[in-house]
Design an enzyme around this catalytic site. Structure first.
Site, mmCIF file in Angstrom:
data_model
loop_
_atom_site.group_PDB
_atom_site.id
_atom_site.type_symbol
_atom_site.label_atom_id
_atom_site.label_comp_id
_atom_site.label_asym_id
_atom_site.label_seq_id
_atom_site.Cartn_x
_atom_site.Cartn_y
_atom_site.Cartn_z
ATOM 1 N N GLU A 277 0.926 -1.187 0.090
ATOM 2 C CA GLU A 277 0.030 -0.069 -0.046
ATOM 3 C C GLU A 277 0.634 1.267 0.033
ATOM 4 O OE1 GLU A 277 -3.644 -1.629 2.769
ATOM 5 O OE2 GLU A 277 -2.102 -0.395 3.665
ATOM 6 N N CYS A 348 0.476 33.033 12.472
ATOM 7 C CA CYS A 348 0.981 33.480 13.853
ATOM 8 C C CYS A 348 1.153 32.539 14.760
ATOM 9 C CB CYS A 348 -0.113 34.717 14.220
ATOM 10 S SG CYS A 348 -0.330 36.081 13.166
ATOM 11 N N GLU A 349 2.543 32.015 14.456
ATOM 12 C CA GLU A 349 2.816 30.764 15.409
ATOM 13 C C GLU A 349 4.094 30.824 15.025
ATOM 14 O OE1 GLU A 349 1.677 28.345 17.091
ATOM 15 O OE2 GLU A 349 -0.525 28.891 16.859
ATOM 16 N N TYR A 376 1.117 14.162 1.570
ATOM 17 C CA TYR A 376 0.607 14.819 2.904
ATOM 18 C C TYR A 376 0.862 16.405 2.543
ATOM 19 C CZ TYR A 376 0.924 9.953 3.589
ATOM 20 O OH TYR A 376 0.744 8.452 3.475
HETATM 21 C C1 PLP Z 1 -0.895 5.891 5.472
HETATM 22 C C2 PLP Z 1 -1.096 4.673 5.477
HETATM 23 C C3 PLP Z 1 -0.388 3.908 4.077
HETATM 24 C C4 PLP Z 1 0.524 4.781 3.288
HETATM 25 O O1 PLP Z 1 1.727 5.120 4.101
HETATM 26 P P1 PLP Z 1 2.848 5.725 2.843
HETATM 27 O O2 PLP Z 1 4.223 6.254 4.101
HETATM 28 O O3 PLP Z 1 2.535 6.842 2.486
HETATM 29 O O4 PLP Z 1 3.335 4.915 2.140
HETATM 30 C C5 PLP Z 1 -0.527 2.767 4.040
HETATM 31 N N1 PLP Z 1 -1.446 1.864 4.594
HETATM 32 C C6 PLP Z 1 -2.121 2.406 5.548
HETATM 33 C C7 PLP Z 1 -3.179 1.566 6.561
HETATM 34 C C8 PLP Z 1 -2.113 3.537 5.829
HETATM 35 O O5 PLP Z 1 -2.570 4.332 7.168
#
Ligand code: PLP
Length: 422
Positions: A277, A348-349, A376
């Protein structure tokens, strides 16, 4: 079996650095659409996907949408063959709206609000191919209450974590997944209760790198072991994402081929398909954030440079102490001397800074590009200080188009209702 590596060809280099972007084109986009502006290159997203798919030729690649949910990015990845991993009902909605078939959508329910489960159960009743990943027995109960008995995947807490910052290490955090030693029992129970148990899942956090490869190996090996001991036949073993990208110019890109090899070895023989993933890996270096200098303040050891993008547009530096490269897009940047420039946003931080960079002597009005902003970046943007969110533009070869309009100052008050007695 030996395969020829396709990861290091000039057509598809393993990393795109901020210096590789065409400054003239970025400058034109900043002029045309204003700043702050996210630019995402779909061609680069395709390249990143191709490299991942070729390193893991028989694995199922599921894009973790939370890194960048742009409709154009989702459509590009779905067309390339990716499934979509979703962190919320809203992301499932986005994945389906982007044309991802339900059998390629996986919803990972982390302490899911009831509303998310209502949505998921209802969606699954129309499209039973949808897979729901649960990380607690409570979630299984709550799905059953909603009449769901479909494709269920169990998120396991393997007890190992990786990550570039403690806030992004999830594998060893008890928040995520059922404890490893209770996983077999939970799988058997879910099966007995009539769910279609299809997989197991773990995600160690973000930042698989050369050094963190050992904990990745450990996680995968535990998942392989669990797959072999599973009381239910599994369709897939999902070992999550977290493939790192270099944020600094001196950092080497991840050697994806050796990560893939280590993953295969650690997994061992399993009947199930391997799934990964990647989020960041597919989109980070395909995006930049364009901004403009509005204030230049000489200080004893350099300059403090105010820009129109801040922590509300790109939260990673303030949130994770993340480093993002910065490049001047001024046409004569090459001819200017460099000076230590502490770059700060308009919020303002005191935490609203992007670090100190050796920039060509900055002048008011200079366009700047901030690198590796494709993951992100926009996703974590917010309206703190009542600041509108930026626009996003996608480029693809010679094409470009706005895919999310810039918020206006009027948008900042759009959700407000008049309270009658004040
Ligand atoms: C955030 C997340 C990812 C991806 O993470 P990366 O660091 O962007 O590759 C994959 N699986 C799950 C369950 C996540 O929460």
């Amino acid at each position: 079996m030996s395969r020829t590596s396709t990861t290091a060809t000039t057509e598809n280099p393993p990393v795109r650095r901020l210096s590789d972007w065409d400054a003239g084109r970025l400058r034109e986009l900043a002029d045309e659409h204003g700043t702050p502006l996210y630019v995402q290159d779909l061609e680069r997203v395709r390249e990143n996907y191709a490299r991942m798919a070729s390193a893991f030729p028989d694995a199922d690649v599921r894009y973790a949408a939370k890194a960048n949910t742009s409709r154009a990015v989702l459509r590009t990845l779905v067309a390339a063959g990716a499934g979509i991993e979703c962190a919320s009902a809203g992301e499932v909605e986005r994945a389906l709206a982007a044309g991802c078939p339900a059998e390629r959508v996986q919803y990972t329910a982390v302490n899911p609000p009831g509303e998310d489960l209502d949505y998921a159960a209802e969606t699954a009743s129309e499209r039973p191919e949808l897979t729901i990943t649960v990380g607690a027995r409570d979630t299984i109960d709550r799905l059953e209450e909603r009449g769901f008995d479909g494709r269920l995947c169990l998120r396991v807490n393997p007890g190992v974590g990786a990550g570039h910052h403690e806030k992004v290490q999830t594998g060893a955090d008890a928040k995520f997944g059922v404890p490893y030693d209770r996983a077999r029992k939970t799988l058997a129970e879910a099966d007995e209760r009539g769910f279609d148990v299809v997989g197991i899942h773990a995600h160690a956090g973000s930042g698989i790198s050369g050094e963190a490869l050992d904990s990745h190996r450990e996680l995968v090996s535990r998942m392989g072991q669990l797959a072999r001991e599973s009381p239910v036949a599994l369709e897939f073993v999902d070992v999550g994402g977290g493939f790192g990208v270099p944020y600094r110019p001196e950092e080497e890109p991840l050697d994806l081929e050796s990560v893939a090899r280590a993953t295969r070895e650690a997994l061992g023989e399993v009947e199930a398909t391997l799934a990964v993933e990647p989020g960041r890996y597919l989109v980070a270096d395909a995006g930049v954030l364009l901004t403009r200098v509005n204030t230049v303040k000489p200080v004893a050891d350099g300059r403090v440079v105010g820009i129109d993008a801040g922590m509300t547009h790109l939260a990673r530096p303030a949130m994770y102490d993340a480093h993002h490269e910065m490049r001047s897009l001024a046409p004569d940047a090459e001819d200017r001397e460099r000076v230590a420039s502490t770059v700060a946003g308009p919020i303002c931080e005191s935490g609203d800074t992007f670090g100190t960079h050796a920039l060509p002597i900055p002048e008011r009005g200079d366009p700047l590009a901030i690198g590796n902003a494709g993951a992100y970046g926009y996703e974590m943007s917010n309206q703190y200080n009542s600041r509108p969110r930026p626009a996003t533009v996608v480029v693809d070869g010679t094409n470009d188009a706005v895919d999310r309009r810039r918020e206006t100052i009027a948008d900042v008050t759009r959700l407000e209702r008049r309270v009658p007695w004040v």
